[in-house]
Design an enzyme around this catalytic site. Structure first.
Site, PDB file in Angstrom:
ATOM      1  N   GLU A  96      13.268 -47.903  82.133  1.00  0.00           N
ATOM      2  CA  GLU A  96      13.702 -47.777  80.745  1.00  0.00           C
ATOM      3  C   GLU A  96      15.173 -48.212  80.575  1.00  0.00           C
ATOM      4  O   GLU A  96      15.506 -48.924  79.649  1.00  0.00           O
ATOM      5  CB  GLU A  96      13.524 -46.311  80.307  1.00  0.00           C
ATOM      6  CG  GLU A  96      14.090 -45.963  78.947  1.00  0.00           C
ATOM      7  CD  GLU A  96      13.245 -46.506  77.801  1.00  0.00           C
ATOM      8  OE1 GLU A  96      12.124 -46.981  78.071  1.00  0.00           O
ATOM      9  OE2 GLU A  96      13.734 -46.473  76.654  1.00  0.00           O
ATOM     10  N   ASP A  97      16.036 -47.785  81.504  1.00  0.00           N
ATOM     11  CA  ASP A  97      17.479 -47.927  81.275  1.00  0.00           C
ATOM     12  C   ASP A  97      18.165 -49.031  82.081  1.00  0.00           C
ATOM     13  O   ASP A  97      19.341 -49.288  81.871  1.00  0.00           O
ATOM     14  CB  ASP A  97      18.192 -46.592  81.588  1.00  0.00           C
ATOM     15  CG  ASP A  97      17.795 -45.502  80.608  1.00  0.00           C
ATOM     16  OD1 ASP A  97      17.231 -45.856  79.548  1.00  0.00           O
ATOM     17  OD2 ASP A  97      18.027 -44.326  80.898  1.00  0.00           O
TER      18      ASP A  97
END
Ligand code: MN
Length: 756
Positions: A96-97
């Site tokens: 996600e990051d």
């Protein structure tokens, strides 16, 4: 653990040391667990995640990697998950990051871990978007992960718990959103999955952010009453401990104080102040059986020992051992009268039962290579969720409601005529039971027998009921049945049926119209369509097809005239004016003298207040069986499919549901004077038994000229009587007058009209 961290922070050691020490704590938790010791892969995942999140800080200023470590610790310690989950938790924010992809994870850590991380990435957004539809969409994604791999949602819950623990560093507006979402979705989910300790913490944390002052106040009061509580507990527990020791039982006995949130909840539900909550704590006995094969018998042995000392509350025994809760909870609960005159709940559990109760049995679940156990209640629940997801609801909020029905429900147990046991959510009706047995049984159900007594399908079931469903092959579900069901499964099935039925009627209507137009050499163009829509006051062509398909609009001479008429422009104008003024032009249709009479009543003016009257004993309405209103009650009308008015009390729960599902069919209604027809009403009467009291009661009723007794039952036990009297009356006033007279009999403590 929290204290630890504060100490470390204040002594100002470096970030690296902090990270190392937190990771070592995780490894220690893991080494203390029962899992195989696959330390290498956990170290690898940690180093990978640490590198990936390098230099990134959380809002609180901590290095980011502390968050995945904390989530992995919760997954390990509080949920009891193993190395695969710990790795996935450590890696849960990497895709996600950072720039890494699910493919990268797969290449390094293998398919399973990558799949779980992928699942977590998919649901990384909050449940509550700005739009309800996005909300349901995200929620659906979250639930869809469950049948695939339950670990995704378990790690998600761990993630949420850590975010809630560190919520203080978020913006207040975000705090409310996250706290609300936690209370709405994650706490019930945690509960349903048996993660009791996490559920309690999630609720308390949410409550703390939503009502900080109340939270403070209740905490203060709990702390202030602690000394008394300890005294009371010791007084209560000492004799039990002594006897258990004498028997050679290996045990622990402790007082469990209610959580802040559940105290508050009880105050709200019962409308009482803190001081009036008498069950602030329960006593828990956790024992280590010599042989786990005997743990059930051991529980009952301890039960018998306690009831030798204290008096048992006969109606508050809960045997969750013979029949565990759907989330796997097992324990024996009893309530006894303590030495200080308070009822005290005692929970008896073996150590294993306690572990499942606190951490859920999800950890001991299926993915451990196909132990083909008998299908667990959790499996069944997940299957239900799947079924709901397979019948997508067009309305997003309805969908959330449907699922939530399933999340919150506690259970009742009912029997089939053959004695098979079925688990249903609390509040389930006979119709829910029918759908639980089989969709066909639900669709064809017409009535039920509960404990051999005939009841309507809306009848709410109680634990222990034996239920038989009466069916008819010709029966199909109608929309008003939706008001009789409380389970997601039944609701979904009925909606799916209705939708299918509607589709087939639409295509039938379309076909019929086409045949009609062809026969009359008319072309189906916009002009013609608009003419029809205007005439029948409809919005879309689907509405028109549906009405034709249901034979509510006939493709007959009237329609032919309408469409063939040369002066139709003028005619159309006239209709439009009429529509504009009255909003109801259905009756402008030319009446043919030879037209077949329909079974339906003429359309009712839905804007006007409907007057409920009877002429020569014939009523222009019917009484709802669920709430049985009588003249004088605040009521509303529901127009059913045959344009009959069904009268409900405004406070009726069925009516509340009808309001939300069939708003346009609800009309306001008012009673005309009723002198001819009488209605049935039930009075509950309670009091102290004494010489002649019962005689006086029957005397008063029979003296009252207007009242006819239909049924009377009075039970006397331990000097208290409790009776139900069903009478025929004309209106509320008559009932009230009678209650008033009854209350004035000496020793009668209450006399009130009730819902049967
Ligand atoms: Mn996270």
């Amino acid at each position: 653990m929290k204290n630890n961290m504060n100490e470390i922070l204040t002594t100002n050691i470096s970030d690296d040391q902090l990270i190392e020490s937190e990771f070592n704590a995780l490894l220690e938790d893991y080494m203390n667990s029962n899992h195989r010791k696959k330390v290498d892969i956990i170290k690898k995942a940690f180093n990978f995640a640490r590198e990936a999140h390098k230099g990134i800080k959380r809002r609180s200023g901590e290095p980011y990697i502390l968050h995945p470590i904390a989530v992995a610790r919760i997954a390990c310690r509080d949920v009891g998950l193993g190395s695969t989950s710990i790795c996935a938790a450590l890696l849960h924010d990497v895709v996600e990051d950072t720039d890494y992809t699910e493919e990268d994870i797969k290449a390094i850590f293998g398919e399973k871990i990558a799949q779980i991380v992928g699942g977590l990435t998919k649901i990384s957004g909050g449940i509550f978007g700005d739009k309800a539809s996005a909300q349901a969409e995200n929620f659906k994604k979250l639930l869809l992960t469950m049948p695939e791999d339950i670990r995704v949602i378990l790690i998600k819950i761990a993630d949420r718990l850590h975010n809630m623990r560190t919520l203080g560093s978020m913006l207040p507006s975000k705090q409310y959103k996250i706290a609300g979402e936690t209370l709405y979705i994650y706490a019930p989910l945690a509960h349903r999955l048996g993660l009791f300790a996490i559920k309690t913490e999630l609720e308390d944390l949410s409550f703390k952010y939503e009502h900080p002052d109340t939270y403070e106040e209740i905490s203060r009061k709990v702390a202030a009453s602690e000394e008394d509580r300890i005294k009371l507990f010791k007084h209560f527990a000492t004799p039990i401990s002594e006897k258990l020791k004498a028997l050679g039982v290996d045990f622990e006995i402790k007082a469990r104080v209610k959580s802040i949130y559940s105290i508050w909840n009880k105050m709200q539900v019962k409308n009482i102040p803190f001081e009036e909550i008498y069950d602030l704590f329960a006593v828990r006995i956790i024992f280590r059986p010599h042989d786990y094969a005997n743990e059930k018998a051991d529980c009952w042995k301890i039960y018998s020992l306690i009831t030798d000392i204290y008096k048992l509350h006969p109606e508050r025994i809960r045997d969750w051992i013979s029949r565990p809760k759907a989330n796997g909870y097992r324990a024996l609960h009893l309530t006894v009268m303590g030495p200080d005159g308070n009822w005290i709940e005692v929970q008896i559990r073996s150590e294993k039962m306690d572990d499942v109760a606190e951490r859920g049995f999800a950890a001991h679940w299926k993915y451990k290579n196909g132990e083909a156990d008998e299908e667990s209640e959790l499996d069944k629940w997940i299957k239900t969720i799947q079924e709901i997801l397979e019948n997508p609801e067009p309305n997003a909020l309805d969908f959330l409601d449907t699922i939530k029905l399933n999340l919150f429900a506690s259970e009742i147990f009912v029997f089939t005529p053959k004695g098979d046991l079925r688990t249903l959510p609390n509040g389930a009706t006979a119709l829910d039971f029918a759908f639980d047995l089989h969709t066909n049984i639900g669709s064809q159900a017409i009535a039920a027998k509960v404990n051999h007594k005939l009841v309507p399908l809306s009848h709410q079931l109680q634990s222990g009921d034996q239920v038989e469903i009466l069916t008819s092959k010709n029966n199909t579900p109608s929309p008003d049945r939706l008001a009789y069901v409380n389970t997601a499964k039944a609701k979904t099935k009925i909606i799916a049926y209705l939708r299918k039925e509607k589709r087939s009627k639409i295509s039938r209507g379309e076909k019929n119209l086409k045949i009609f137009l062809d026969k009359n050499e008319l072309i189906f163009d916009t002009t013609l369509l608009n003419k029809l829509l205007n005439h029948y006051c409809l919005k879309k062509k689907e509405d028109l097809f549906l009405k034709i398909g249901r034979d509510e609009i006939e493709t007959d001479e009237t329609m032919r005239k309408l469409l063939k008429d040369k002066g139709d422009n003028l005619l159309l104008k006239y209709f439009k004016m009429a529509v504009g003024r009255k909003g109801d032009n259905l009756n402008l249709q030319v009446q043919e003298p030879d037209k077949k009479p329909t079974e339906k009543n003429p359309a009712i003016d839905r804007k006007a207040t409907y007057i409920l009257r009877d002429q020569a004993g014939v009523k222009n309405y019917s009484i709802a069986a669920c709430c049985k209103p009588i003249p004088g009650d605040d009521v509303l009308g529901y127009i059913n499919e045959n344009e009959n008015v069904i009268v409900h009390k405004r406070s009726c729960q069925v009516a509340t549901k009808l309001k939300s599902s069939f708003g346009p069919r609800i009309i306001s209604a008012k009673w005309a004077d009723h002198n001819e027809i009488s209605f049935s009403a039930t009075i509950e009467i309670k009091g102290i038994d004494g010489v002649g009291v019962l005689n006086k009661i029957t005397g008063i009723i029979s003296e009252n000229m207007a009242v006819n007794i239909k049924n009377i039952t009075i039970n006397v036990s331990d000097g208290i009587f409790d009776g139900k009297i069903t009478i025929m009356v004309h209106d509320v006033q008559e009932v009230e007058k009678l209650c008033y007279s009854l209350k004035h009999i000496p020793n009668v403590k209450s006399a009130n009209r009730i819902n049967e």
